[in-house]
Structure formats: C-alpha cells, structure tokens
Design a protein around this motif. Structure first.
Motif, short mmCIF file in Angstrom:
data_model
loop_
_atom_site.label_atom_id
_atom_site.label_comp_id
_atom_site.label_asym_id
_atom_site.label_seq_id
_atom_site.Cartn_x
_atom_site.Cartn_y
_atom_site.Cartn_z
N ASP A 1 -16.51 -25.51 -0.17
CA ASP A 1 -17.68 -26.08 -0.84
C ASP A 1 -18.92 -25.30 -0.42
OD1 ASP A 1 -19.22 -27.67 -2.41
OD2 ASP A 1 -19.30 -29.34 -1.00
N MET A 2 -19.10 -24.16 -1.03
CA MET A 2 -20.19 -23.25 -0.68
C MET A 2 -20.64 -22.53 -1.94
SD MET A 2 -20.06 -20.10 2.10
CE MET A 2 -19.80 -21.25 3.46
N PRO A 3 -21.94 -22.29 -2.12
CA PRO A 3 -22.40 -21.59 -3.33
C PRO A 3 -21.72 -20.24 -3.49
CG PRO A 3 -24.26 -22.56 -2.17
CD PRO A 3 -23.07 -22.73 -1.27
N ALA A 4 -21.51 -19.84 -4.74
CA ALA A 4 -20.82 -18.58 -5.03
C ALA A 4 -21.53 -17.39 -4.41
CB ALA A 4 -20.71 -18.39 -6.54
N GLU A 5 -22.86 -17.43 -4.43
CA GLU A 5 -23.62 -16.30 -3.87
C GLU A 5 -23.37 -16.16 -2.38
OE1 GLU A 5 -25.58 -17.72 -7.59
OE2 GLU A 5 -24.84 -18.70 -5.78
N GLN A 6 -23.26 -17.29 -1.68
CA GLN A 6 -22.99 -17.25 -0.23
C GLN A 6 -21.58 -16.71 0.03
OE1 GLN A 6 -25.03 -17.76 2.13
NE2 GLN A 6 -26.71 -18.98 1.31
N ILE A 7 -20.64 -17.10 -0.80
CA ILE A 7 -19.28 -16.61 -0.64
C ILE A 7 -19.23 -15.10 -0.83
CG2 ILE A 7 -16.98 -16.60 -1.70
CD1 ILE A 7 -17.31 -19.60 -2.18
N MET A 8 -19.91 -14.59 -1.87
CA MET A 8 -19.88 -13.16 -2.12
C MET A 8 -20.54 -12.38 -0.98
SD MET A 8 -21.21 -10.92 -5.40
CE MET A 8 -22.91 -10.81 -4.84
N VAL A 9 -21.66 -12.88 -0.48
CA VAL A 9 -22.34 -12.21 0.64
C VAL A 9 -21.46 -12.21 1.89
CG1 VAL A 9 -24.29 -12.35 2.24
CG2 VAL A 9 -24.67 -12.57 -0.22
N ASN A 10 -20.77 -13.31 2.13
CA ASN A 10 -19.86 -13.37 3.28
C ASN A 10 -18.74 -12.34 3.16
OD1 ASN A 10 -21.29 -15.42 4.47
ND2 ASN A 10 -19.92 -17.06 3.80
N ILE A 11 -18.18 -12.23 1.96
CA ILE A 11 -17.10 -11.26 1.73
C ILE A 11 -17.60 -9.84 2.00
CG2 ILE A 11 -15.64 -10.20 -0.03
CD1 ILE A 11 -15.45 -12.98 -1.35
N MET A 12 -18.76 -9.50 1.42
CA MET A 12 -19.29 -8.15 1.58
C MET A 12 -19.66 -7.86 3.03
SD MET A 12 -18.92 -7.04 -1.43
CE MET A 12 -19.64 -5.43 -1.16
N SER A 13 -20.21 -8.86 3.72
CA SER A 13 -20.60 -8.66 5.13
C SER A 13 -19.40 -8.35 6.01
CB SER A 13 -21.33 -9.90 5.64
OG SER A 13 -22.49 -10.16 4.90
N PRO B 1 -19.89 -12.06 -13.75
CA PRO B 1 -18.58 -12.68 -14.07
C PRO B 1 -17.81 -13.10 -12.82
CG PRO B 1 -18.93 -10.75 -15.44
CD PRO B 1 -20.03 -10.74 -14.42
N PHE B 2 -17.91 -12.31 -11.76
CA PHE B 2 -17.24 -12.65 -10.50
C PHE B 2 -17.85 -13.92 -9.90
CE2 PHE B 2 -16.90 -11.94 -5.78
CZ PHE B 2 -15.54 -12.23 -5.69
N LEU B 3 -19.17 -13.98 -9.90
CA LEU B 3 -19.84 -15.18 -9.38
C LEU B 3 -19.48 -16.40 -10.22
CD1 LEU B 3 -23.38 -13.73 -8.59
CD2 LEU B 3 -21.65 -14.45 -6.94
N GLN B 4 -19.42 -16.23 -11.53
CA GLN B 4 -19.07 -17.34 -12.40
C GLN B 4 -17.64 -17.82 -12.14
OE1 GLN B 4 -21.10 -19.03 -14.36
NE2 GLN B 4 -19.42 -20.42 -14.92
#
Length: 208
Positions: free
Chosen positions: A149-161, A133-136
């Motif tokens: 303009d970046m895929p959701a998965e990349q954004i989430m990985v950046n946040i976690m990193s 749901p967060f990715l969506q």
C-alpha cells in the motif's frame, strides 16, 4: 539536432570512446584533455577543434550516453507483461545495461548538480511521458490489493534506487566493505542475481 553515436565521424567516435573511458575512471575533475587526446590517438589541437573545453566534451559524452539508454529503459518499462514479471524482467535487464555503462549514473548526478533545470527538462522530454503506463499499471495493481500500500511513484523510486545507488556510491562502498575492484565487481554480480527476487518481494503482496 544532436548527432547519435552512429552519426559521429570516425575521429569524433574515437574521442567519444576515449573520453567515456577516462571520465568513468577519473571523473570530470581528474580527467585531462591531453590524456583523452593520447587515448584517442590524436593531437591536442585536433581535440580542441572538436571540443573547446573539457566541460563541453563531458556534456557531449553525458548526453549521448543517456540518450542511448533511454529507448532501452522505456522498452523494458512498457513490455506487455503482468506487473510481477515486468518488475523481475526490468530489474534483471536494467542491471545488465548499467553494468556495461556504469558511468551513466555518475553523469546524471554531475549534470543534476551542475544544472538541475536543464536535467529536469531533458529527462521530462525524453522519458517523462514514457513511464506513465508503468506507473498506471502499478496503480491498478495496488487497487486490486496486489502490491504494497504505497503510491506508484514511491514504488518506482524505490526500485530505481536499489539498482542505481551501488553504482553511484561505488567508491564509498568499496571502502566500507573493504573490497578492491575485482571483489566489488563480484559483489555486484551477486547483487544482480539477488535483486529481481528481492524487489518483487518488497513490492508485490504474497498470494494467500
């Protein structure tokens, strides 16, 4: 089925807490079973009755520690908030959680190196579907032009990193930045204050 912390016997709980503290301070290789037994105020034979090896004890501490945090993390990711507020809240509260449990990233890293497939299956079963749901939500905001303009998965990985790596790399950063434990803790407190705003600034587009 594995027992949660609340279901451990009093002796097991003492062992678990002693092992957590020593593994956190010295890592798997540096920890000694006798030291853990002494910290738990039991004899070594009793410790071996519950856990035949240091590796088994480390695995138990790892699993219970990670399992304890998963509901908290997924709850933060699925708060009913606009994306910007959710990112800010998630960064703030996640940092609070990890500061209290700084050993968790190292446990995950150790398990990843030891058995990548087992970690992958464990994380997929425990948290994989719960982050969708967060990715969506990120994908929907990207379509609206509200995020970079970046895929959701990349954004989430950046946040976690941004949140996790300073804990994993603590020994290296302490040396590079010439900081003792007290100064590094102060550095992390400063980072905690700055990070929510910074993450929002690199994920969300400013309103025109």
């Amino acid at each position: 089925m594995k027992k949660e912390n609340s279901e451990l016997s009093s002796t097991e709980l003492k062992i678990f807490e002693a092992a957590r503290e020593i593994f956190q301070a010295k890592g798997l290789e540096g920890a000694r079973m006798q030291e853990i037994a002494d910290k738990a105020d039991i004899n070594k034979s009793m410790l071996h009755y519950y856990y035949r090896s240091k590796a088994k004890l480390f695995e138990k501490v790892y699993q219970l520690s990670v399992i304890k945090l998963i509901p908290k993390i997924t709850e933060l990711l699925n708060e009913d908030l606009p994306l910007e507020q959710k990112i800010r809240s998630f960064a703030d509260k996640y940092m609070q959680i990890i500061k209290v449990n700084p050993d968790i990233p190292l446990f995950v890293l150790h398990e990843m190196n030891k058995d990548p497939n087992r970690l992958q299956n464990f994380m997929l079963g425990q948290i994989g579907e719960k982050v969708q749901p967060f990715l969506q939500q990120i994908k929907e905001e990207r379509k609206k032009g509200n995020t970079v303009d970046m895929p959701a998965e990349q954004i989430m990985v950046n946040i976690m990193s941004l949140m996790i790596f300073p804990f994993i790399g603590r020994p290296v950063f302490k040396a590079i930045l010439d900081k003792d434990d007290e100064k590094y803790n102060a550095f992390m407190e400063e980072r905690h204050r700055m990070l929510p705003d910074y993450i929002v600034s690199i994920v969300m587009k400013k309103s025109s």
